[in-house]
Design a protein around this motif. Structure first.
Motif, PDB file in Angstrom:
ATOM      1  N   THR A  54      16.732  -3.677  -9.450  1.00 47.89           N
ATOM      2  CA  THR A  54      17.555  -4.785  -8.985  1.00 47.89           C
ATOM      3  C   THR A  54      18.645  -4.336  -8.022  1.00 47.89           C
ATOM      4  OG1 THR A  54      19.028  -4.534 -10.899  1.00 47.89           O
ATOM      5  CG2 THR A  54      17.189  -6.065 -11.117  1.00 47.89           C
ATOM      6  N   GLY A  55      18.901  -3.049  -7.923  1.00 46.11           N
ATOM      7  CA  GLY A  55      19.932  -2.566  -7.025  1.00 46.11           C
ATOM      8  C   GLY A  55      19.342  -2.039  -5.739  1.00 46.11           C
ATOM      9  N   GLU A  56      20.055  -1.160  -5.067  1.00 49.66           N
ATOM     10  CA  GLU A  56      19.576  -0.583  -3.819  1.00 49.66           C
ATOM     11  C   GLU A  56      18.460   0.420  -4.089  1.00 49.66           C
ATOM     12  OE1 GLU A  56      20.400  -1.462  -0.718  1.00 49.66           O
ATOM     13  OE2 GLU A  56      21.485  -3.065  -1.727  1.00 49.66           O
ATOM     14  N   PRO A  57      17.451   0.460  -3.240  1.00 50.92           N
ATOM     15  CA  PRO A  57      16.357   1.413  -3.441  1.00 50.92           C
ATOM     16  C   PRO A  57      16.830   2.843  -3.288  1.00 50.92           C
ATOM     17  CG  PRO A  57      16.185   0.370  -1.296  1.00 50.92           C
ATOM     18  CD  PRO A  57      17.266  -0.348  -2.029  1.00 50.92           C
ATOM     19  N   GLU A  58      16.311   3.721  -4.149  1.00 50.67           N
ATOM     20  CA  GLU A  58      16.667   5.134  -4.075  1.00 50.67           C
ATOM     21  C   GLU A  58      15.717   5.901  -3.167  1.00 50.67           C
ATOM     22  OE1 GLU A  58      16.927   6.799  -7.937  1.00 50.67           O
ATOM     23  OE2 GLU A  58      18.367   5.351  -8.667  1.00 50.67           O
ATOM     24  N   GLY A  59      14.484   5.431  -3.049  1.00 53.64           N
ATOM     25  CA  GLY A  59      13.502   6.106  -2.216  1.00 53.64           C
ATOM     26  C   GLY A  59      13.363   5.406  -0.882  1.00 53.64           C
ATOM     27  N   PRO A  60      12.779   6.067   0.131  1.00 50.52           N
ATOM     28  CA  PRO A  60      12.622   5.459   1.449  1.00 50.52           C
ATOM     29  C   PRO A  60      11.620   4.315   1.419  1.00 50.52           C
ATOM     30  CG  PRO A  60      11.420   7.537   1.325  1.00 50.52           C
ATOM     31  CD  PRO A  60      12.229   7.427   0.062  1.00 50.52           C
ATOM     32  N   LEU A  61      12.022   3.183   2.004  1.00 54.59           N
ATOM     33  CA  LEU A  61      11.115   2.043   2.177  1.00 54.59           C
ATOM     34  C   LEU A  61      10.562   1.494   0.875  1.00 54.59           C
ATOM     35  CD1 LEU A  61       9.183   3.325   5.313  1.00 54.59           C
ATOM     36  CD2 LEU A  61      10.959   1.590   5.262  1.00 54.59           C
ATOM     37  N   TRP A  62      11.290   1.597  -0.213  1.00 52.21           N
ATOM     38  CA  TRP A  62      10.815   0.961  -1.442  1.00 52.21           C
ATOM     39  C   TRP A  62      10.749  -0.547  -1.257  1.00 52.21           C
ATOM     40  CZ3 TRP A  62      13.237   3.195  -6.526  1.00 52.21           C
ATOM     41  CH2 TRP A  62      12.683   4.447  -6.771  1.00 52.21           C
ATOM     42  N   ARG A  63      11.713  -1.083  -0.526  1.00 47.19           N
ATOM     43  CA  ARG A  63      11.737  -2.521  -0.310  1.00 47.19           C
ATOM     44  C   ARG A  63      11.255  -2.815   1.112  1.00 47.19           C
ATOM     45  NH1 ARG A  63      14.068  -4.510  -4.711  1.00 47.19           N
ATOM     46  NH2 ARG A  63      15.480  -3.152  -5.845  1.00 47.19           N
ATOM     47  N   ALA A  64      10.622  -3.954   1.265  1.00 47.44           N
ATOM     48  CA  ALA A  64       9.997  -4.292   2.545  1.00 47.44           C
ATOM     49  C   ALA A  64      11.048  -4.453   3.640  1.00 47.44           C
ATOM     50  CB  ALA A  64       9.199  -5.581   2.393  1.00 47.44           C
ATOM     51  N   GLU A  65      10.950  -3.626   4.669  1.00 51.35           N
ATOM     52  CA  GLU A  65      11.785  -3.778   5.845  1.00 51.35           C
ATOM     53  C   GLU A  65      11.020  -4.605   6.873  1.00 51.35           C
ATOM     54  OE1 GLU A  65      12.819   0.096   7.146  1.00 51.35           O
ATOM     55  OE2 GLU A  65      13.929   0.601   5.329  1.00 51.35           O
ATOM     56  N   LYS A  66      11.724  -5.210   7.781  1.00 47.19           N
ATOM     57  CA  LYS A  66      11.109  -6.096   8.754  1.00 47.19           C
ATOM     58  C   LYS A  66      10.002  -5.383   9.518  1.00 47.19           C
ATOM     59  CE  LYS A  66      12.158  -9.248  12.551  1.00 47.19           C
ATOM     60  NZ  LYS A  66      13.202  -9.774  13.455  1.00 47.19           N
ATOM     61  N   ASP A  67       8.814  -5.937   9.476  1.00 49.05           N
ATOM     62  CA  ASP A  67       7.627  -5.451  10.201  1.00 49.05           C
ATOM     63  C   ASP A  67       7.089  -4.112   9.694  1.00 49.05           C
ATOM     64  OD1 ASP A  67       7.738  -7.679  11.876  1.00 49.05           O
ATOM     65  OD2 ASP A  67       9.107  -6.672  13.258  1.00 49.05           O
ATOM     66  N   ALA A  68       7.773  -3.455   8.760  1.00 51.72           N
ATOM     67  CA  ALA A  68       7.309  -2.132   8.321  1.00 51.72           C
ATOM     68  C   ALA A  68       5.955  -2.207   7.625  1.00 51.72           C
ATOM     69  CB  ALA A  68       8.339  -1.482   7.396  1.00 51.72           C
ATOM     70  N   TYR A  69       5.704  -3.355   6.978  1.00 53.48           N
ATOM     71  CA  TYR A  69       4.453  -3.522   6.250  1.00 53.48           C
ATOM     72  C   TYR A  69       3.577  -4.614   6.879  1.00 53.48           C
ATOM     73  CZ  TYR A  69       6.323  -0.564   2.524  1.00 53.48           C
ATOM     74  OH  TYR A  69       6.827   0.493   1.792  1.00 53.48           O
ATOM     75  N   SER A  70       3.783  -4.877   8.141  1.00 55.92           N
ATOM     76  CA  SER A  70       2.959  -5.857   8.832  1.00 55.92           C
ATOM     77  C   SER A  70       1.493  -5.432   8.774  1.00 55.92           C
ATOM     78  CB  SER A  70       3.403  -5.967  10.297  1.00 55.92           C
ATOM     79  OG  SER A  70       2.499  -6.764  11.028  1.00 55.92           O
ATOM     80  N   PRO A  71       0.577  -6.377   8.531  1.00 61.97           N
ATOM     81  CA  PRO A  71      -0.840  -6.013   8.378  1.00 61.97           C
ATOM     82  C   PRO A  71      -1.410  -5.231   9.558  1.00 61.97           C
ATOM     83  CG  PRO A  71      -0.487  -8.295   7.767  1.00 61.97           C
ATOM     84  CD  PRO A  71       0.797  -7.819   8.378  1.00 61.97           C
ATOM     85  N   ASN A  72      -0.902  -5.526  10.776  1.00 56.25           N
ATOM     86  CA  ASN A  72      -1.457  -4.899  11.979  1.00 56.25           C
ATOM     87  C   ASN A  72      -0.571  -3.799  12.554  1.00 56.25           C
ATOM     88  OD1 ASN A  72      -3.678  -6.743  11.954  1.00 56.25           O
ATOM     89  ND2 ASN A  72      -2.314  -8.311  12.807  1.00 56.25           N
ATOM     90  N   ASN A  73       0.395  -3.360  11.775  1.00 56.26           N
ATOM     91  CA  ASN A  73       1.310  -2.322  12.260  1.00 56.26           C
ATOM     92  C   ASN A  73       0.603  -0.966  12.266  1.00 56.26           C
ATOM     93  OD1 ASN A  73       3.376  -0.553  12.813  1.00 56.26           O
ATOM     94  ND2 ASN A  73       4.712  -1.223  11.144  1.00 56.26           N
ATOM     95  N   PRO A  74       0.396  -0.346  13.438  1.00 62.00           N
ATOM     96  CA  PRO A  74      -0.296   0.952  13.477  1.00 62.00           C
ATOM     97  C   PRO A  74       0.515   2.080  12.839  1.00 62.00           C
ATOM     98  CG  PRO A  74       0.592   0.407  15.636  1.00 62.00           C
ATOM     99  CD  PRO A  74       0.781  -0.814  14.775  1.00 62.00           C
ATOM    100  N   ASN A  75       1.830   1.872  12.699  1.00 67.65           N
ATOM    101  CA  ASN A  75       2.700   2.863  12.061  1.00 67.65           C
ATOM    102  C   ASN A  75       3.258   2.308  10.746  1.00 67.65           C
ATOM    103  OD1 ASN A  75       2.509   4.768  14.267  1.00 67.65           O
ATOM    104  ND2 ASN A  75       3.811   3.344  15.419  1.00 67.65           N
ATOM    105  N   SER A  76       2.397   1.678   9.989  1.00 64.89           N
ATOM    106  CA  SER A  76       2.810   1.010   8.760  1.00 64.89           C
ATOM    107  C   SER A  76       3.452   1.975   7.769  1.00 64.89           C
ATOM    108  CB  SER A  76       1.592   0.355   8.105  1.00 64.89           C
ATOM    109  OG  SER A  76       1.914  -0.138   6.830  1.00 64.89           O
ATOM    110  N   ALA A  77       4.362   1.429   6.961  1.00 64.48           N
ATOM    111  CA  ALA A  77       5.011   2.213   5.905  1.00 64.48           C
ATOM    112  C   ALA A  77       4.128   2.373   4.681  1.00 64.48           C
ATOM    113  CB  ALA A  77       6.320   1.553   5.509  1.00 64.48           C
ATOM    114  N   ARG A  78       2.972   1.719   4.684  1.00 64.12           N
ATOM    115  CA  ARG A  78       2.067   1.841   3.538  1.00 64.12           C
ATOM    116  C   ARG A  78       1.584   3.271   3.368  1.00 64.12           C
ATOM    117  NH1 ARG A  78       0.918  -3.174   5.483  1.00 64.12           N
ATOM    118  NH2 ARG A  78      -0.439  -2.325   7.093  1.00 64.12           N
TER     119      ARG A  78
END
Length: 354
Positions: A54-78
């Motif tokens: 419920t607080g701030e994420p401790e690891g990188p990109l735990w929470r969805a950042e804008k466009d980071a997980y976009s389905p067509n993002n060639p540099n996706s955070a997935r």
């Protein structure tokens, strides 16, 4: 005066209920009571503090950042992970509500791919309707014949005799050959499929499973960042009549490979006879406690390890997937309890539900 005593009694009951509610809300959540029991390894199979969800994420990109997980993002955070489901065409109506809920509560934010498995080709209707539920890519895979067929060493006459005897004892699915095949595939075959060759993590999704709570962090990245091997939500007892020789075969295997036992294992949990001594006795030493595999998130590298692969092959040759009704849940649980570091087995009590 005649009314005073009932009024005082009612007031007393109300106060007691209020105090009980205050106590429950202030206490740490725990699993429901029997037949599901609170895990005894609170220092190993532990829940992470609520603040991590419920607080701030401790690891990188735990929470969805804008466009980071976009389905067509060639540099996706997935990361290398996928949702998987062994499902048949005729189960489509049961799968769609489950898929819709998981997309709504979690995957619409992260767009991890879906990988569907079937021992028969998927219908066009199945493909069209499932793909319509998600923006993520859907993969439709056929289970290799050699992974699904009954092994050559299984005596089918013996199988029919044994399965009929189990049916007479009220054991569900005992005469359904495809159920035995499914349990075997989930126990030791699914991670060998070529479609998962480049994947490290998977989230198993079963038709009719429910997802009630919104999840706003990348569960797969959490598993990776925290170095977790396996995530579960429910710990429950199995029917000992389905697995009477599973533990004796496990003991035989350990006698041959004592070095495979992890130093921080969960042997006490696997052999605990205090909670359900009748189960432990009927299962010949195994408590029958297991992680309910209708929901599991796991690191595929564990199942691919020499320890687990050798263990599965030993069980497979013993024939209990067909002569008895060994399920993938107890097999997975025993494998994890023996060969994994129990501190890396994670109770996903917040905020997932099944």
């Amino acid at each position: 005066m005649a009314l005073a005593r009932p009024i005082r009694l009612i007031i007393g009951v109300c106060i007691a209920l209020i105090l009980l509610l205050i106590y429950q809300n202030s206490s740490s959540p725990s699993l429901p009571l029997s037949p599901i029991r609170k895990h005894k390894f609170d220092n190993g199979l532990k829940r992470e503090p609520l603040k991590e969800f419920t607080g701030e994420p401790e690891g990188p990109l735990w929470r969805a950042e804008k466009d980071a997980y976009s389905p067509n993002n060639p540099n996706s955070a997935r990361i290398k992970a996928t949702l998987i489901s062994l499902v048949r065409n005729e189960e489509l109506e049961d799968l769609i509500p489950t898929m819709r809920e998981l997309e709504r509560t979690w995957n619409k934010k992260f767009n991890y791919p879906w990988t569907f498995f079937n021992d028969k080709p998927f219908s066009e209707e199945f493909k069209k309707r499932t793909q319509a539920e998600t923006k993520a890519k859907c993969n439709y895979e056929l289970v290799p014949k050699e992974h699904w067929d009954v092994p050559s060493w299984i005596d089918m006459d013996k199988y029919r005799t044994k399965s009929k005897a189990m049916e007479d004892n009220g054991i569900q699915y005992s005469t359904m050959l495809s159920y035995h095949q499914m349990c075997r595939w989930n126990s030791g075959m699914f991670y060998k499929h070529p479609a998962l060759a480049d994947m490290q993590y998977y989230w198993r999704v079963e038709p009719k499973v429910r997802f009630f709570c919104d999840v706003d962090y990348d569960v797969f990245r959490y598993m990776q960042d925290k170095n977790k091997t396996y995530g579960f939500t429910i710990n429950i007892y199995d029917n000992p009549q389905t697995i009477p020789s599973l533990w004796p075969e496990t003991v035989k295997f350990l006698e041959k490979h004592p070095d495979y036992l992890h130093e921080n294992n969960a042997m006490d949990w696997l052999t605990d006879s205090k909670q359900r001594p009748d189960h432990t006795k009927k299962a010949n030493g195994y408590s029958t406690c297991h992680f309910w595999s209708n929901f599991e998130i796991g690191d595929l590298s564990f199942w691919r390890s020499k320890e687990y692969e050798d263990y599965f092959n030993h069980l497979d040759k013993a024939g209990g997937f067909f002569y008895e009704r060994w399920g993938d849940a107890p097999v997975h649980s025993i494998g994890l309890g023996l060969f994994a570091d129990k501190s890396k087995i994670h109770w996903l009590v917040y905020p997932l539900g099944v």
